[in-house]
Design an enzyme around this catalytic site. Structure first.
Site, PDB file in Angstrom:
ATOM      1  N   ARG A 164       1.324  12.384  -8.856  1.00 13.51           N
ATOM      2  CA  ARG A 164       1.871  11.063  -8.530  1.00 13.51           C
ATOM      3  C   ARG A 164       3.348  10.968  -8.899  1.00 13.51           C
ATOM      4  O   ARG A 164       4.084  10.157  -8.361  1.00 13.51           O
ATOM      5  CB  ARG A 164       1.135   9.964  -9.316  1.00 13.51           C
ATOM      6  CG  ARG A 164      -0.310   9.773  -8.939  1.00 13.51           C
ATOM      7  CD  ARG A 164      -0.849   8.517  -9.631  1.00 13.51           C
ATOM      8  NE  ARG A 164      -2.292   8.461  -9.628  1.00 13.51           N
ATOM      9  CZ  ARG A 164      -3.047   7.969  -8.649  1.00 13.51           C
ATOM     10  NH1 ARG A 164      -2.483   7.516  -7.559  1.00 13.51           N
ATOM     11  NH2 ARG A 164      -4.353   7.930  -8.743  1.00 13.51           N
ATOM     12  N   GLU A 181       0.841  -1.203   0.000  1.00 18.51           N
ATOM     13  CA  GLU A 181       0.000   0.000   0.000  1.00 18.51           C
ATOM     14  C   GLU A 181       0.872   1.247   0.000  1.00 18.51           C
ATOM     15  O   GLU A 181       1.975   1.238   0.546  1.00 18.51           O
ATOM     16  CB  GLU A 181      -0.873   0.028   1.266  1.00 18.51           C
ATOM     17  CG  GLU A 181      -2.293  -0.435   1.069  1.00 18.51           C
ATOM     18  CD  GLU A 181      -3.178   0.599   0.371  1.00 18.51           C
ATOM     19  OE1 GLU A 181      -2.663   1.465  -0.368  1.00 18.51           O
ATOM     20  OE2 GLU A 181      -4.396   0.519   0.554  1.00 18.51           O
ATOM     21  N   ASP A 182       0.350   2.316  -0.569  1.00 21.13           N
ATOM     22  CA  ASP A 182       1.044   3.599  -0.475  1.00 21.13           C
ATOM     23  C   ASP A 182       0.863   4.203   0.905  1.00 21.13           C
ATOM     24  O   ASP A 182       1.805   4.679   1.523  1.00 21.13           O
ATOM     25  CB  ASP A 182       0.559   4.564  -1.578  1.00 21.13           C
ATOM     26  CG  ASP A 182      -0.971   4.716  -1.614  1.00 21.13           C
ATOM     27  OD1 ASP A 182      -1.679   3.992  -0.883  1.00 21.13           O
ATOM     28  OD2 ASP A 182      -1.456   5.568  -2.387  1.00 21.13           O
ATOM     29  N   PHE A 219      -2.764  15.847   4.308  1.00 19.05           N
ATOM     30  CA  PHE A 219      -2.962  15.205   3.008  1.00 19.05           C
ATOM     31  C   PHE A 219      -1.655  15.267   2.240  1.00 19.05           C
ATOM     32  O   PHE A 219      -1.091  16.346   2.051  1.00 19.05           O
ATOM     33  CB  PHE A 219      -4.087  15.891   2.227  1.00 19.05           C
ATOM     34  CG  PHE A 219      -4.483  15.105   1.029  1.00 19.05           C
ATOM     35  CD1 PHE A 219      -5.332  14.014   1.151  1.00 19.05           C
ATOM     36  CD2 PHE A 219      -3.975  15.405  -0.230  1.00 19.05           C
ATOM     37  CE1 PHE A 219      -5.672  13.245   0.050  1.00 19.05           C
ATOM     38  CE2 PHE A 219      -4.316  14.651  -1.336  1.00 19.05           C
ATOM     39  CZ  PHE A 219      -5.161  13.569  -1.192  1.00 19.05           C
ATOM     40  N   ASP A 224      -4.574   5.040   6.060  1.00 19.12           N
ATOM     41  CA  ASP A 224      -5.191   6.232   6.641  1.00 19.12           C
ATOM     42  C   ASP A 224      -6.171   5.747   7.716  1.00 19.12           C
ATOM     43  O   ASP A 224      -5.780   5.512   8.848  1.00 19.12           O
ATOM     44  CB  ASP A 224      -5.852   6.973   5.469  1.00 19.12           C
ATOM     45  CG  ASP A 224      -6.434   8.305   5.813  1.00 19.12           C
ATOM     46  OD1 ASP A 224      -5.851   9.015   6.629  1.00 19.12           O
ATOM     47  OD2 ASP A 224      -7.482   8.672   5.237  1.00 19.12           O
ATOM     48  N   THR A 225      -7.423   5.506   7.378  1.00 21.86           N
ATOM     49  CA  THR A 225      -8.366   4.975   8.362  1.00 21.86           C
ATOM     50  C   THR A 225      -8.156   3.480   8.607  1.00 21.86           C
ATOM     51  O   THR A 225      -8.610   2.942   9.616  1.00 21.86           O
ATOM     52  CB  THR A 225      -9.828   5.176   7.905  1.00 21.86           C
ATOM     53  OG1 THR A 225     -10.019   4.421   6.688  1.00 21.86           O
ATOM     54  CG2 THR A 225     -10.141   6.636   7.665  1.00 21.86           C
TER      55      THR A 225
HETATM   56  P1  IMP Z   1      -7.924   4.161   4.146  1.00 18.21           P
HETATM   57  O1  IMP Z   1      -8.842   3.102   3.616  1.00 18.21           O
HETATM   58  O2  IMP Z   1      -8.703   5.253   4.855  1.00 18.21           O
HETATM   59  O3  IMP Z   1      -6.813   3.623   5.010  1.00 18.21           O
HETATM   60  O4  IMP Z   1      -7.304   4.919   2.905  1.00 18.21           O
HETATM   61  C1  IMP Z   1      -6.359   4.365   2.108  1.00 18.21           C
HETATM   62  C2  IMP Z   1      -6.339   5.027   0.755  1.00 18.21           C
HETATM   63  O5  IMP Z   1      -6.760   6.394   0.814  1.00 18.21           O
HETATM   64  C3  IMP Z   1      -4.932   5.071   0.236  1.00 18.21           C
HETATM   65  O6  IMP Z   1      -4.604   3.909  -0.474  1.00 18.21           O
HETATM   66  C4  IMP Z   1      -4.960   6.305  -0.641  1.00 18.21           C
HETATM   67  O7  IMP Z   1      -5.410   5.974  -1.932  1.00 18.21           O
HETATM   68  C5  IMP Z   1      -5.967   7.219  -0.010  1.00 18.21           C
HETATM   69  N1  IMP Z   1      -5.323   8.251   0.845  1.00 18.21           N
HETATM   70  C6  IMP Z   1      -5.392   8.344   2.181  1.00 18.21           C
HETATM   71  N2  IMP Z   1      -4.697   9.411   2.640  1.00 18.21           N
HETATM   72  C7  IMP Z   1      -4.174   9.998   1.543  1.00 18.21           C
HETATM   73  C8  IMP Z   1      -3.316  11.150   1.358  1.00 18.21           C
HETATM   74  O8  IMP Z   1      -2.907  11.859   2.298  1.00 18.21           O
HETATM   75  N3  IMP Z   1      -2.972  11.425   0.076  1.00 18.21           N
HETATM   76  C9  IMP Z   1      -3.393  10.679  -0.998  1.00 18.21           C
HETATM   77  N4  IMP Z   1      -4.187   9.611  -0.863  1.00 18.21           N
HETATM   78  C10 IMP Z   1      -4.577   9.262   0.388  1.00 18.21           C
END
Ligand code: IMP
Length: 175
Positions: A164, A98-99, A151, A102-103
């Site tokens: 990107r 994963e890049d 962000f 976040d949540t």
């Molecule tokens: P999660 O499901 O909330 O953990 O979000 C994961 C996905 O949200 C990542 O794979 C990203 O595509 C996107 N994401 C979350 N935070 C960022 C950010 O700060 N910049 C760009 N993409 C983000």
């Protein structure tokens, strides 16, 4: 104004390079000679995964799946599967790449999906983690950098499809 004019460097290309080499060495050590099957989450992981694959000494195979959960700088809270893997993962030593976590919603959903397909092992590798935003507890076996709740863009991460290509991870001014 250039594409990167509104972005401040948070993690430099050099720091990322050092960390990717360290993560690659750890993944190889844990695999103990077995082939490693990297599963990248598109689109954000494609830059990190390209570097990570080359930082793992030993046999590496790669596949991708695609999900979408963000619109602009906001999480939609739901994970939409847009593209599946091309090969079965049964019996393989899988590392989900994963890049950013976040949540935790995306990784949680993907770990459940992949585990049900019977890999020999399943580990999670993320370049970035924003612990302040965590909603779903997830185990991150390999984590590059813990970052504040900002962000970020670059090194594969986008804002509405842009930025990107930046070689560093940066924060957007005013976001
Ligand atoms: P999660 O499901 O909330 O953990 O979000 C994961 C996905 O949200 C990542 O794979 C990203 O595509 C996107 N994401 C979350 N935070 C960022 C950010 O700060 N910049 C760009 N993409 C983000």
């Amino acid at each position: 104004m250039t594409a990167a004019a509104e972005v401040q460097v948070l993690i430099s290309a050099e720091e990322i390079g050092r960390k990717v080499r360290e993560l690659g060495a750890r993944i190889a050590a844990d695999a103990a000679g077995a082939p490693v099957h990297l599963v990248g989450v598109l689109k954000g992981s494609f830059v990190f995964m390209a570097d990570l694959a080359r930082a793992i000494p030993g046999e590496v195979t790669c596949d991708f799946l695609r999900v979408a959960s963000y619109r602009g700088t906001r999480s939609t809270g739901e994970v939409r599967f847009e593209m599946d893997l091309t090969e079965p993962i049964q019996g393989l030593h899988v590392v989900l790449v994963e890049d950013i976590v976040d949540t935790g919603t995306t990784v949680d959903a993907l770990v459940r999906l992949l585990r049900a397909r019977g890999p020999a092992s399943l580990r999670v590798c993320t370049l970035l983690h924003k612990p302040a935003r965590s909603k779903v507890p997830v185990t991150l076996d390999y984590c590059g950098f813990t970052i504040p709740d900002r962000f970020v863009v670059g090194y594969g991460l986008d804002v509405d499809g842009r930025l990107r290509q930046l070689p560093y991870v940066g924060v957007m001014e005013g976001v």
